[in-house]
Design a protein around this motif. Sequence first.
Motif, short mmCIF file in Angstrom:
data_model
loop_
_atom_site.label_atom_id
_atom_site.label_comp_id
_atom_site.label_asym_id
_atom_site.label_seq_id
_atom_site.Cartn_x
_atom_site.Cartn_y
_atom_site.Cartn_z
N ARG A 229 0.91 -1.12 0.01
CA ARG A 229 0.33 -0.07 0.23
C ARG A 229 1.29 1.00 -0.09
O ARG A 229 0.63 2.12 -1.13
CB ARG A 229 -0.90 -0.16 1.62
N MET A 232 1.62 2.60 -3.65
CA MET A 232 0.43 2.47 -4.00
C MET A 232 0.31 4.25 -3.84
O MET A 232 0.17 4.78 -4.84
CB MET A 232 -0.48 1.76 -3.75
N TRP A 267 -1.98 0.98 -8.54
CA TRP A 267 -1.92 -0.34 -8.43
C TRP A 267 -1.10 -0.99 -8.74
O TRP A 267 -0.86 -2.59 -8.62
CB TRP A 267 -3.32 -0.94 -8.62
N THR A 269 -1.52 -2.46 -11.77
CA THR A 269 -1.44 -3.30 -13.02
C THR A 269 -1.10 -3.19 -14.43
O THR A 269 -0.37 -2.44 -14.24
CB THR A 269 -3.10 -3.61 -13.43
N TYR A 351 -8.23 -4.01 -3.75
CA TYR A 351 -7.71 -4.58 -5.39
C TYR A 351 -7.13 -6.09 -4.14
O TYR A 351 -6.49 -6.14 -3.10
CB TYR A 351 -6.28 -3.69 -5.43
N ALA A 354 -3.41 -6.75 -3.49
CA ALA A 354 -2.42 -5.82 -2.14
C ALA A 354 -2.27 -6.08 -1.34
O ALA A 354 -2.80 -7.05 -0.57
CB ALA A 354 -4.38 -4.51 -1.92
#
Length: 355
Positions: A229, A232, A267, A269, A351, A354
């Motif tokens: 996190r 992020m 995130w 991705t 997510y 996460a």
Amino acid sequence: RTLLTNKEEENNGSKMARTLIVFALLAACFAAAVVMTAAAPARPKITEMFYAGFEVDIILPKEKRTIHGRGVWAADQPEGRNYEMVNIDEESHKHYNVRSLLRFDLHKSYEVLNNKTCHERDESGEMPSLWAWVASADYEGNRTIDGKWYDVWSLRKGYANMTVAVTAQTPDEPAYLFVDAPEKNSTVRFLSWNTDKPVESFFTVPKECARQQDSAVVAQDTSLGCVARSLMMQRAAVWVNNRVPYNQQGHYQGYREDCSGYVSMAWGTSKPGYTTFTMHEIAHPIAKNSLTAGDVLLCASEHVVLFGGWATSDKSHYVAFEETRPGEGTVKRVTPYPYWYNTGCFKPYRYNSAC
């Protein structure tokens, strides 16, 4: 005698001129007062208990097309219940279909996307107000819509410009609701508006949600493993600090410069990022009290916001990170929970990758 008469006439003329000026000034003041009164009607006080039918037109600028649909909206905010349903006519855009049910009286909420997938989550506290944003809206004056005059109130905040149109005869009854956002412009025309208590059938738990949810839904984006996190939020801060603009056609660090591209970047991705319609494939619903930095508030048909932590001890406001709209771009600011408007749509998600 003649000179005296001329003098009197001159004085009388001056008095008449002054009188005319006074009358002109009074008339101007009266006219200004009328204009000011007309320019500032009473602010709409829209009830939080109603049921309504509506039609919706959605303009999709990127696709250069307009889609049409119909829906139902029923609310009993004092009892903590809200139901919204939209069905789109075009088969190619059925992913815009959504049924959303808030049951704060049961401490639950349900969302059915495209009449298939149900997302269920725990809720706590009181149900957010549906029309509170109108209290902060600016009066935009009269506008003709479909040949009829309406008083128009707008709030430009966050990702969209929210506008409600009412008639002078029924100022507390919305006739139109406009949501102008970068990705789509929606026009909701209310066909009916009833302020009686909605019948119980509106708030029945959808059959898709009555079944036990499949735990296998927590699939991960296979391109990456666990994402911290702290990482992020570090990524999210870069776009805020660099003031990355909103541009769906543009890319920054390989990700789309829009709301879902921004969250996808945070995130970590696969690039260029997921959309608000596909984000639920790599995230799962959570309860409000479970929210922590790196989670999101997702409205699948509209927008997504990265949650940065609570801003108030009563959890009424949080720190939001979001890509909003052209001209504003990526911002970090305190935002009311769950959002400025569309409060029945924004739901907390996490997510799946996460950690």
